[in-house]
Design a protein around this motif. Structure first.
Motif, PDB file in Angstrom:
ATOM      1  N   UNK A  19       0.838  -1.197   0.000  1.00  0.00           N
ATOM      2  CA  UNK A  19       0.000   0.000   0.000  1.00  0.00           C
ATOM      3  C   UNK A  19       0.872   1.245   0.000  1.00  0.00           C
ATOM      4  N   UNK A  20       0.292   2.345  -0.492  1.00  0.00           N
ATOM      5  CA  UNK A  20       1.077   3.558  -0.623  1.00  0.00           C
ATOM      6  C   UNK A  20       1.546   4.078   0.734  1.00  0.00           C
ATOM      7  N   UNK A  21       0.703   3.948   1.772  1.00  0.00           N
ATOM      8  CA  UNK A  21       1.075   4.487   3.080  1.00  0.00           C
ATOM      9  C   UNK A  21       2.254   3.744   3.699  1.00  0.00           C
ATOM     10  N   UNK A  22       2.653   2.601   3.090  1.00  0.00           N
ATOM     11  CA  UNK A  22       3.819   1.880   3.597  1.00  0.00           C
ATOM     12  C   UNK A  22       5.109   2.662   3.390  1.00  0.00           C
ATOM     13  N   UNK A  23       5.037   3.745   2.605  1.00  0.00           N
ATOM     14  CA  UNK A  23       6.232   4.575   2.423  1.00  0.00           C
ATOM     15  C   UNK A  23       6.666   5.233   3.724  1.00  0.00           C
ATOM     16  N   UNK A  24       5.795   5.176   4.747  1.00  0.00           N
ATOM     17  CA  UNK A  24       6.158   5.766   6.037  1.00  0.00           C
ATOM     18  C   UNK A  24       7.013   4.835   6.884  1.00  0.00           C
ATOM     19  N   UNK A  25       7.237   3.589   6.422  1.00  0.00           N
ATOM     20  CA  UNK A  25       8.066   2.666   7.199  1.00  0.00           C
ATOM     21  C   UNK A  25       9.467   3.227   7.408  1.00  0.00           C
ATOM     22  N   UNK A  26      10.043   3.752   6.320  1.00  0.00           N
ATOM     23  CA  UNK A  26      11.391   4.324   6.425  1.00  0.00           C
ATOM     24  C   UNK A  26      11.391   5.596   7.280  1.00  0.00           C
ATOM     25  N   UNK A  27      10.302   6.363   7.198  1.00  0.00           N
ATOM     26  CA  UNK A  27      10.218   7.575   8.019  1.00  0.00           C
ATOM     27  C   UNK A  27      10.172   7.215   9.495  1.00  0.00           C
ATOM     28  N   UNK A  28       9.454   6.163   9.827  1.00  0.00           N
ATOM     29  CA  UNK A  28       9.377   5.724  11.222  1.00  0.00           C
ATOM     30  C   UNK A  28      10.749   5.302  11.737  1.00  0.00           C
ATOM     31  N   UNK A  29      11.448   4.495  10.957  1.00  0.00           N
ATOM     32  CA  UNK A  29      12.778   4.036  11.377  1.00  0.00           C
ATOM     33  C   UNK A  29      13.747   5.210  11.519  1.00  0.00           C
ATOM     34  N   UNK A  30      13.717   6.120  10.537  1.00  0.00           N
ATOM     35  CA  UNK A  30      14.618   7.275  10.592  1.00  0.00           C
ATOM     36  C   UNK A  30      14.270   8.187  11.762  1.00  0.00           C
ATOM     37  N   UNK A  31      12.976   8.378  12.002  1.00  0.00           N
ATOM     38  CA  UNK A  31      12.553   9.231  13.109  1.00  0.00           C
ATOM     39  C   UNK A  31      12.933   8.664  14.452  1.00  0.00           C
ATOM     40  N   UNK A  32      12.825   7.350  14.590  1.00  0.00           N
ATOM     41  CA  UNK A  32      13.188   6.705  15.856  1.00  0.00           C
ATOM     42  C   UNK A  32      14.686   6.826  16.116  1.00  0.00           C
ATOM     43  N   UNK A  33      15.493   6.581  15.086  1.00  0.00           N
ATOM     44  CA  UNK A  33      16.948   6.726  15.261  1.00  0.00           C
ATOM     45  C   UNK A  33      17.318   8.170  15.604  1.00  0.00           C
ATOM     46  N   UNK A  34      16.692   9.112  14.914  1.00  0.00           N
ATOM     47  CA  UNK A  34      17.000  10.519  15.153  1.00  0.00           C
ATOM     48  C   UNK A  34      16.572  10.949  16.557  1.00  0.00           C
ATOM     49  N   UNK A  35      15.461  10.387  17.055  1.00  0.00           N
ATOM     50  CA  UNK A  35      14.990  10.759  18.389  1.00  0.00           C
ATOM     51  C   UNK A  35      15.997  10.363  19.464  1.00  0.00           C
ATOM     52  N   UNK A  36      16.473   9.114  19.416  1.00  0.00           N
ATOM     53  CA  UNK A  36      17.428   8.673  20.437  1.00  0.00           C
ATOM     54  C   UNK A  36      18.763   9.400  20.300  1.00  0.00           C
ATOM     55  N   UNK A  37      19.157   9.703  19.066  1.00  0.00           N
ATOM     56  CA  UNK A  37      20.391  10.467  18.867  1.00  0.00           C
ATOM     57  C   UNK A  37      20.253  11.873  19.439  1.00  0.00           C
ATOM     58  N   UNK A  38      19.083  12.482  19.244  1.00  0.00           N
ATOM     59  CA  UNK A  38      18.848  13.827  19.774  1.00  0.00           C
ATOM     60  C   UNK A  38      18.854  13.830  21.290  1.00  0.00           C
TER      61      UNK A  38
END
Length: 373
Positions: A19-38
């Protein structure tokens, strides 16, 4: 040519088998990594305090979690809006938003900022930091994008926009297309465009493709639905008279409304050591007897610091009643709080740094009295 299962375009991943909304999978992973780094970076710099941390979250984490929301956002908004009300007639938008994994990152960041492992009530957590679930930001981006397409007449994007509207009208907004989901979301909010009845299909397409969304009005409705639990008449009951039945806004919201009030602690710098004590106290996260029921009735959760079997240890007892903290409580007078001041006035005083220091000293005294470190 190399065969691949997905392709990346403008930072989003697409695949014909998902599905098209699956494009958010990479955003979720990137956001989670960025959150802990921040979090780690702000802690190393000694800057992990709400005022700074929340600004960094908006600019660095929220921007990742919202990238491309103008396109994929309608799907997640419709998942939130197109649900039946509960038995009490509530929309429960806030509760449904908490189920979203993207909002889970936002909630984890706020929980870490407050230094609490378990959130007593997510509503208190978001209110304490004056935050809203990401869906409200996504909705703003989507409706701004709609208006941008309306104003882009004679462009390729505007022609595609018209086709989206035509498809939505032909299927009565049933198909999972961008235009259908945006219009269906507006219908759920009661902001469906007032189409003239005498127009044919092409006339309705012309009408909608030139109709801008009143973003202020739509967002006001959406925000009101998110805040519906804070507007419940049940919260007018005094906290010690409140009976929680498990199906309606809880007693912690009632105590926060009557005893804590709106947060004012983000206007000035407060050292994190004492800030944590204040935040945890306001969120009902102290290990007070009232917060540790252990199967006991409320009147049996008496204060073990003053050993008064007639005094239930709640936040009000700690700040206003317990004789074990009389010495520290005297500091309120130096901050301009007289003997006639109630708890809401004390917790809302202008000198939040002084308040945080007193609350922290009470916490330390209580820990010492209970034999804790």
């Amino acid at each position: 040519m190399k065969w691949v299962t997905q392709a990346r375009y403008l930072g989003l991943h697409y695949s014909p088998d998902s599905s098209f909304e699956s494009c958010t999978d990479e955003l979720f992973d990137a956001g989670q990594r960025a959150m802990y780094a921040l979090i780690n970076k702000l802690r190393r710099k000694g800057l992990f305090i709400p005022r700074i941390a929340l600004m960094c979250f908006d600019t660095q984490i929220r921007s990742i979690l919202s990238y491309g929301a103008q396109v994929w956002g309608p799907y997640f908004l419709l998942q939130l809006l197109d649900r039946p009300r509960d038995a009490e007639g509530r929309h429960c938008y806030f509760d449904h938003a908490m189920e979203d994994r993207m909002v889970g990152i936002q909630r984890t960041f706020l929980r870490t900022l407050a230094s609490i492992g378990r959130v007593p009530d997510n509503r208190l957590l978001f209110r304490e930091f004056s935050q809203e679930p990401l869906h409200l930001h996504w909705a703003t981006l989507v409706y701004r994008f709609w208006n941008k397409l309306v104003r882009g007449k004679n462009s390729i994007s505007h022609n595609v926009f018209r086709e989206e509207i035509r498809t939505a009208l032909l299927t009565n907004c049933i198909r999972p297309t961008w235009g259908s989901m945006v219009l269906q979301g507006l219908r759920c909010l009661g902001h469906w465009p007032d189409l003239p009845a005498d127009l044919d299909l092409e006339g309705r397409v012309d009408f909608l493709s030139t109709r801008e969304i009143c973003i202020e009005s739509v967002m006001f409705t959406l925000e009101e639905h998110f805040k519906e639990d804070w507007l419940s008449p049940r919260l007018l009951i005094l906290p010690r008279d409140f009976v929680s039945d498990g199906g309606k806004p809880g007693v912690k919201m009632c105590r926060h409304t009557h005893w804590m009030g709106m947060p004012h602690h983000d206007a000035s710098y407060i050292p994190m050591s004492v800030y944590t004590s204040l935040l945890r106290f306001r969120l009902g996260a102290w290990a007070l007897e009232v917060n540790c029921p252990n199967g006991r009735l409320r009147e049996q959760r008496w204060c073990r610091v003053c050993n008064n079997a007639d005094s239930v240890e709640d936040e009000y007892h700690v700040v206003m009643e317990c004789p074990a903290y009389t010495e520290m409580r005297a500091g309120f007078a130096e901050l301009g709080m007289g003997q006639s001041s109630n708890m809401l006035q004390i917790m809302s005083m202008q000198d939040q740094l002084g308040l945080a220091r007193i609350i922290h000293s009470i916490r330390m005294r209580r820990s010492s009295s209970m034999g804790r470190t």
